[in-house]
Enzyme design. Sequence first.
Site, mmCIF file in Angstrom:
data_model
loop_
_atom_site.group_PDB
_atom_site.id
_atom_site.type_symbol
_atom_site.label_atom_id
_atom_site.label_comp_id
_atom_site.label_asym_id
_atom_site.label_seq_id
_atom_site.Cartn_x
_atom_site.Cartn_y
_atom_site.Cartn_z
ATOM 1 N N ASP A 1 0.926 -1.135 -0.132
ATOM 2 C CA ASP A 1 0.056 -0.198 0.128
ATOM 3 C C ASP A 1 0.871 1.283 -0.075
ATOM 4 O O ASP A 1 2.283 1.071 -0.130
ATOM 5 C CB ASP A 1 -0.928 0.001 1.270
ATOM 6 C CG ASP A 1 0.007 0.104 2.450
ATOM 7 O OD1 ASP A 1 1.085 0.087 2.590
ATOM 8 O OD2 ASP A 1 -0.912 0.276 3.559
ATOM 9 N N ASP B 1 1.532 4.609 2.431
ATOM 10 C CA ASP B 1 1.126 5.430 3.538
ATOM 11 C C ASP B 1 1.779 6.600 3.600
ATOM 12 O O ASP B 1 2.783 7.102 3.323
ATOM 13 C CB ASP B 1 1.918 4.570 4.910
ATOM 14 C CG ASP B 1 1.568 3.150 4.748
ATOM 15 O OD1 ASP B 1 0.477 2.793 4.830
ATOM 16 O OD2 ASP B 1 2.554 2.355 4.416
ATOM 17 N N ASP C 1 -3.368 4.618 2.771
ATOM 18 C CA ASP C 1 -3.494 4.796 4.182
ATOM 19 C C ASP C 1 -3.307 6.202 4.254
ATOM 20 O O ASP C 1 -2.036 6.776 4.083
ATOM 21 C CB ASP C 1 -2.804 4.050 5.046
ATOM 22 C CG ASP C 1 -3.236 2.517 5.173
ATOM 23 O OD1 ASP C 1 -4.404 2.215 4.492
ATOM 24 O OD2 ASP C 1 -2.868 1.837 5.908
HETATM 25 P P1 UTP Z 1 2.072 -1.189 6.668
HETATM 26 O O1 UTP Z 1 1.224 -2.243 6.996
HETATM 27 O O2 UTP Z 1 1.637 -0.363 5.234
HETATM 28 O O3 UTP Z 1 3.644 -1.519 6.498
HETATM 29 O O4 UTP Z 1 2.144 -0.105 7.880
HETATM 30 P P2 UTP Z 1 4.753 -1.249 5.410
HETATM 31 O O5 UTP Z 1 6.180 -1.307 6.322
HETATM 32 O O6 UTP Z 1 4.549 -0.058 4.983
HETATM 33 O O7 UTP Z 1 4.943 -2.385 4.419
HETATM 34 P P3 UTP Z 1 4.231 -2.646 3.037
HETATM 35 O O8 UTP Z 1 5.424 -2.334 2.058
HETATM 36 O O9 UTP Z 1 3.266 -1.419 2.807
HETATM 37 O O10 UTP Z 1 3.854 -3.900 2.741
HETATM 38 C C1 UTP Z 1 3.148 0.751 7.809
HETATM 39 C C2 UTP Z 1 3.646 1.046 9.233
HETATM 40 O O11 UTP Z 1 2.310 1.659 9.804
HETATM 41 C C3 UTP Z 1 2.411 1.123 11.256
HETATM 42 C C4 UTP Z 1 3.296 0.034 11.357
HETATM 43 O O12 UTP Z 1 4.380 0.536 12.155
HETATM 44 C C5 UTP Z 1 3.785 -0.155 9.825
HETATM 45 O O13 UTP Z 1 5.159 -0.537 9.958
HETATM 46 N N1 UTP Z 1 0.881 0.493 11.492
HETATM 47 C C6 UTP Z 1 0.373 0.138 10.435
HETATM 48 C C7 UTP Z 1 0.314 0.864 12.564
HETATM 49 O O14 UTP Z 1 0.743 1.268 13.660
HETATM 50 N N2 UTP Z 1 -1.091 0.159 12.713
HETATM 51 C C8 UTP Z 1 -1.704 -0.190 11.676
HETATM 52 O O15 UTP Z 1 -3.143 -0.612 11.876
HETATM 53 C C9 UTP Z 1 -1.131 -0.446 10.496
HETATM 54 MN MN MN Z 2 2.790 0.293 3.917
#
Ligand code: UTP
Ligand code: MN
Length: 486
Positions: free
Chosen positions: A329, A331, A410
């Site tokens: 995704d 963020d 997100d």
């Molecule tokens: P992600 O699930 O998007 O992980 O959450 P990522 O490291 O970006 O991996 P990919 O590349 O998308 O697969 C990003 C960060 O946001 C926090 C976590 O610390 C996570 O590493 N997070 C995510 C939360 O604190 N709560 C959530 O519900 C989701």
């Molecule tokens: Mn992510």
Amino acid sequence: MALVPRKKKRKDPALSLDGEAPVGVVKFSEVGIFLVERKMGSSRRSFLTELARKKGFRVEEQMSESVTHVVSENNAGHEVLELLEKQSGICRTEFTAALVDITWFSESMGAGKPLELENRHLLQVKRAAAGTIVVPVSPYACQRRTTLDNKNRLLTDALKILAENAELSANEGRYLAFTRASSVLKSLPYNVTKMDDLKEIPNLGDHSRKVIKEILEDGTCSEVQNLIQSESFQTRKQFTTIFGVGVKTADKWFREGLRTLDELRSSKIKLSKEQEAGLLYYEDLIKPVTKAEADLIRQIVEATVHRFRPAAVVTLTGGFRRGKEYGHDVDFLITHREEGKEEGLISQVISSLTAQKEMVNNVEPSRPCSNGSLAENEPRGIRLTSHAGTTQHITTAAAKEKDWKAVRVDLVVAPFGQYAYALLGWTGSRLFERDLRRYAKHFKHMSLSSHSLFDKKQNKFLPAATEEEIFAHLGLDYIPPQERHA
Ligand code: UTP
Ligand code: MN
């Protein structure tokens, strides 16, 4: 430096107890000391125990989970580990207390309170075979530098499958054990070729070691191979890759007899709005998002945010901030320097993105990934749509004739005063965040979240304007995002 002459048993007048806590009252309950008798001798150990207790320290006679500081004198780190393994049955791989030199103890007694650990207090762990001093690998991911250059992918991929299976079975303990094992291997600067390479490495339990050994010997692990081929694992894993589906739901559907997405689509099962969107855009959402797509989406999000608040700041977080080329995704963290101006922004942005239907036809060519699949499926444009879900998740859909691509985005909004904490909290990785919080709690008696850091000893929140300041509050070396791939 020894605290008292070795032979002298008489009380040192310099260590007067005037004005201190009544004998036996523990003032620093968060710190648990265990004094190693080896080379210290029993009488000196008793003396130091008594001294520390008089000063309000908690000293344990036996090694236990409540011990946070193992103090020894004239011992090397590996000697202490071996001793504890033999005497207390504590496996070195599960060791989480700090191994410290007597200097920390002496200085803490002098200061009348437990001092923060510095590198010079920590015992070095010597590698017996090579005879070289290596920096001990920390059992905390937030004290390790983990880049994308994983030298042990074969091992970490296998452990990740076992972790995923534990997660699917709602076995949190096993999930964490395999995740920690995989993570510590990712941080190693060398390729593990024999079990001896892992002698001093923490976080490797018996099960993980067995798996690693099998792979090092046979090139593959039967337990992992069986899992990969198992219908239960495959099906439940696929169900959880649908946006909005967690392990409980996946397990329920599996037990109800569902095996494929088509069966799910044609079933009468009631789906949530998120799950409906997840299923509708499944083929797109399963494809990795490229950095180029993330950059384009950033422009769109930023433009929309600026329409409502021209001075708002939009930051890419998550895996892309850590330097990943692909993600599941995208963020973003949004804030505004004038505290309060961020209020109400998220709903305005989401409504606006929902209403926008225009095509943006300037996606840069994405780099092909190793198997080339992305190049074939490269989107030519992005159109923003949304599904009615929570205020924090939207789905943007990259549209092109016939080949649409939906991307998960997100959005997180934070008040400016919490921005550094939100940035640290949303940059990940998940295990890095988890261990930061665990470290804060165990070593600093602080509570860390994506909003704040609360110091329980001082009973106050610690402000921070940058991530560096947060690491400093925690007494940790700063680890940049590119080294947080734990
Ligand atoms: P992600 O699930 O998007 O992980 O959450 P990522 O490291 O970006 O991996 P990919 O590349 O998308 O697969 C990003 C960060 O946001 C926090 C976590 O610390 C996570 O590493 N997070 C995510 C939360 O604190 N709560 C959530 O519900 C989701
Ligand atoms: Mn992510």
